[in-house]
Design a protein around this motif. Structure first.
Motif, PDB file in Angstrom:
ATOM      1  N   UNK A 176     -11.113  12.423 -16.518  1.00 37.68           N
ATOM      2  CA  UNK A 176     -12.376  11.687 -16.509  1.00 37.68           C
ATOM      3  C   UNK A 176     -12.751  11.525 -15.039  1.00 37.68           C
ATOM      4  N   UNK A 177     -13.741  12.312 -14.578  1.00 37.94           N
ATOM      5  CA  UNK A 177     -14.111  12.363 -13.163  1.00 37.94           C
ATOM      6  C   UNK A 177     -15.296  11.456 -12.877  1.00 37.94           C
ATOM      7  N   UNK A 178     -15.150  10.616 -11.862  1.00 36.98           N
ATOM      8  CA  UNK A 178     -16.246   9.776 -11.368  1.00 36.98           C
ATOM      9  C   UNK A 178     -16.536  10.200  -9.930  1.00 36.98           C
ATOM     10  N   UNK A 179     -17.732  10.752  -9.701  1.00 40.15           N
ATOM     11  CA  UNK A 179     -18.125  11.157  -8.353  1.00 40.15           C
ATOM     12  C   UNK A 179     -18.661   9.950  -7.578  1.00 40.15           C
ATOM     13  N   UNK A 180     -18.426   9.955  -6.290  1.00 40.51           N
ATOM     14  CA  UNK A 180     -18.998   8.913  -5.447  1.00 40.51           C
ATOM     15  C   UNK A 180     -20.503   9.146  -5.317  1.00 40.51           C
ATOM     16  N   UNK A 181     -21.274   8.097  -5.087  1.00 41.33           N
ATOM     17  CA  UNK A 181     -22.727   8.254  -4.926  1.00 41.33           C
ATOM     18  C   UNK A 181     -23.068   9.113  -3.705  1.00 41.33           C
ATOM     19  N   UNK A 182     -24.239   9.727  -3.730  1.00 42.79           N
ATOM     20  CA  UNK A 182     -24.675  10.621  -2.654  1.00 42.79           C
ATOM     21  C   UNK A 182     -24.679   9.917  -1.298  1.00 42.79           C
ATOM     22  N   UNK A 183     -24.965   8.642  -1.253  1.00 45.40           N
ATOM     23  CA  UNK A 183     -25.010   7.915   0.015  1.00 45.40           C
ATOM     24  C   UNK A 183     -23.627   7.779   0.655  1.00 45.40           C
ATOM     25  N   UNK A 184     -22.564   7.987  -0.117  1.00 41.33           N
ATOM     26  CA  UNK A 184     -21.203   7.811   0.388  1.00 41.33           C
ATOM     27  C   UNK A 184     -20.485   9.127   0.693  1.00 41.33           C
ATOM     28  N   UNK A 185     -21.091  10.266   0.365  1.00 42.62           N
ATOM     29  CA  UNK A 185     -20.440  11.559   0.595  1.00 42.62           C
ATOM     30  C   UNK A 185     -21.457  12.558   1.140  1.00 42.62           C
ATOM     31  N   UNK A 186     -20.963  13.724   1.514  1.00 40.81           N
ATOM     32  CA  UNK A 186     -21.868  14.786   1.975  1.00 40.81           C
ATOM     33  C   UNK A 186     -22.634  15.428   0.839  1.00 40.81           C
TER      34      UNK A 186
ATOM     35  N   UNK B 292      -6.132  10.913  -9.721  1.00 39.49           N
ATOM     36  CA  UNK B 292      -6.140  11.965  -8.708  1.00 39.49           C
ATOM     37  C   UNK B 292      -7.478  11.901  -7.979  1.00 39.49           C
ATOM     38  N   UNK B 293      -7.529  12.493  -6.779  1.00 42.58           N
ATOM     39  CA  UNK B 293      -8.725  12.389  -5.947  1.00 42.58           C
ATOM     40  C   UNK B 293      -9.283  13.768  -5.624  1.00 42.58           C
ATOM     41  N   UNK B 294     -10.598  13.903  -5.746  1.00 44.18           N
ATOM     42  CA  UNK B 294     -11.315  15.136  -5.454  1.00 44.18           C
ATOM     43  C   UNK B 294     -11.837  15.101  -4.019  1.00 44.18           C
ATOM     44  N   UNK B 295     -11.652  16.216  -3.312  1.00 47.95           N
ATOM     45  CA  UNK B 295     -12.154  16.358  -1.941  1.00 47.95           C
ATOM     46  C   UNK B 295     -12.962  17.639  -1.831  1.00 47.95           C
ATOM     47  N   UNK B 296     -14.114  17.533  -1.147  1.00 51.87           N
ATOM     48  CA  UNK B 296     -14.858  18.729  -0.768  1.00 51.87           C
ATOM     49  C   UNK B 296     -14.857  18.891   0.744  1.00 51.87           C
ATOM     50  N   UNK B 297     -14.482  17.837   1.440  1.00 50.73           N
ATOM     51  CA  UNK B 297     -14.287  17.847   2.892  1.00 50.73           C
ATOM     52  C   UNK B 297     -13.224  16.784   3.179  1.00 50.73           C
ATOM     53  N   UNK B 298     -13.247  16.176   4.342  1.00 48.72           N
ATOM     54  CA  UNK B 298     -12.202  15.196   4.682  1.00 48.72           C
ATOM     55  C   UNK B 298     -12.324  13.869   3.939  1.00 48.72           C
ATOM     56  N   UNK B 299     -13.476  13.622   3.353  1.00 48.57           N
ATOM     57  CA  UNK B 299     -13.664  12.359   2.634  1.00 48.57           C
ATOM     58  C   UNK B 299     -13.527  12.584   1.127  1.00 48.57           C
ATOM     59  N   UNK B 300     -13.059  11.561   0.459  1.00 51.89           N
ATOM     60  CA  UNK B 300     -12.917  11.646  -0.996  1.00 51.89           C
ATOM     61  C   UNK B 300     -14.303  11.702  -1.632  1.00 51.89           C
ATOM     62  N   UNK B 301     -14.516  12.697  -2.492  1.00 51.63           N
ATOM     63  CA  UNK B 301     -15.803  12.863  -3.170  1.00 51.63           C
ATOM     64  C   UNK B 301     -15.810  12.238  -4.553  1.00 51.63           C
ATOM     65  N   UNK B 302     -14.614  11.912  -5.052  1.00 48.34           N
ATOM     66  CA  UNK B 302     -14.534  11.316  -6.378  1.00 48.34           C
ATOM     67  C   UNK B 302     -13.098  11.065  -6.774  1.00 48.34           C
ATOM     68  N   UNK B 303     -12.935  10.304  -7.836  1.00 49.27           N
ATOM     69  CA  UNK B 303     -11.606  10.065  -8.391  1.00 49.27           C
ATOM     70  C   UNK B 303     -11.633  10.404  -9.872  1.00 49.27           C
ATOM     71  N   UNK B 304     -10.469  10.755 -10.375  1.00 51.30           N
ATOM     72  CA  UNK B 304     -10.367  11.139 -11.781  1.00 51.30           C
ATOM     73  C   UNK B 304      -9.104  10.549 -12.384  1.00 51.30           C
ATOM     74  N   UNK B 305      -9.214  10.141 -13.627  1.00 51.38           N
ATOM     75  CA  UNK B 305      -8.070   9.676 -14.402  1.00 51.38           C
ATOM     76  C   UNK B 305      -7.687  10.806 -15.352  1.00 51.38           C
ATOM     77  N   UNK B 306      -6.434  11.189 -15.315  1.00 52.29           N
ATOM     78  CA  UNK B 306      -5.960  12.281 -16.180  1.00 52.29           C
ATOM     79  C   UNK B 306      -5.999  11.825 -17.636  1.00 52.29           C
ATOM     80  N   UNK B 307      -6.670  12.603 -18.465  1.00 51.46           N
ATOM     81  CA  UNK B 307      -6.789  12.312 -19.889  1.00 51.46           C
ATOM     82  C   UNK B 307      -5.764  13.086 -20.723  1.00 51.46           C
ATOM     83  N   UNK B 308      -5.555  14.344 -20.338  1.00 46.36           N
ATOM     84  CA  UNK B 308      -4.710  15.227 -21.155  1.00 46.36           C
ATOM     85  C   UNK B 308      -4.062  16.279 -20.266  1.00 46.36           C
ATOM     86  N   UNK B 309      -2.805  16.541 -20.508  1.00 46.11           N
ATOM     87  CA  UNK B 309      -2.088  17.647 -19.888  1.00 46.11           C
ATOM     88  C   UNK B 309      -1.340  18.332 -21.022  1.00 46.11           C
TER      89      UNK B 309
END
Length: 194
Positions: free
Chosen positions: A93-103, A171-188
């Motif tokens: 379940x991925x939650x992206x940070x708002x545009x004002x907080x990331x590139x 877990x945390x998503x990165x597209x550059x040096x800053x975190x772009x979003x966080x995700x909670x693992x639902x299924x493996x």
């Protein structure tokens, strides 16, 4: 093989006793195949993937049929499911940070083309995070806006490095040096085999 033969081959790999959420069975698919309604049959067969694991040959046949029919989105989805069949399924379940907080100012494309980095808990020598790469497929929508949230499937570049993930892990998503979003693992889920 031509499209009808590929769809027939795929339908033969669906157990007769299972039904989709809408009570569609493989017998219903055969009705569409008899009347040469291949696009409808393809769509219905794709739905069976949500009911239970199906063999790799099922997804390969559907991918080939979709390619021959010019159904790019369906072909991409079926190839994605082939990858999951071989390497396992990871849903978050991925939650992206708002545009004002990331590139990122534009939506993330949902069809498996973006390959961001993830902090999944692996460490480098010295203890710093070792980022791992995985493509993402946004479920139920063609893209995910900055600040948005959605269930996402991941296809790791190196699946073995992701084996320790567990439901509930963050877990945390990165597209550059800053975190772009966080995700909670639902299924493996492990690979479902050939």
């Amino acid at each position: 093989m031509d499209v009808p033969a590929l769809l027939e081959a795929a339908s033969l790999l669906v157990p007769e006793k299972i039904a989709t959420e809408n009570d569609i069975t493989v017998n219903d698919v055969w009705e569409y195949l008899v009347h040469d309604e291949w696009e409808v049959a393809l769509g219905l067969l794709e739905e069976f993937g949500d009911v239970g694991p199906l063999p790799l040959g099922f997804w390969e046949a559907l991918a080939a049929a979709a390619e021959q029919m010019g159904q790019e989105a369906s072909a991409a989805w079926c190839h994605w499911r082939c990858f999951e069949n071989r390497h396992g399924t990871i849903r978050v379940d991925l939650a992206l940070r708002p545009a004002a907080e990331t590139r990122r100012r534009t939506p993330i494309p949902g069809r498996g083309v973006l390959r961001p980095m993830w902090d999944i808990g692996n460490r480098r020598e010295g203890g710093g995070p070792a980022l791992d790469i995985a493509c993402l497929w946004v479920e139920f929508t063609p893209f995910l806006e900055p600040g948005g949230r959605a269930p996402v499937r991941l296809a790791p570049l190196d699946p073995a490095r992701w084996r320790r993930l567990r439901p509930g892990q963050v877990i945390t998503l990165y597209e550059d040096r800053t975190a772009a979003g966080t995700a909670v693992v639902l299924e493996v889920a492990p690979p479902s085999g050939a």
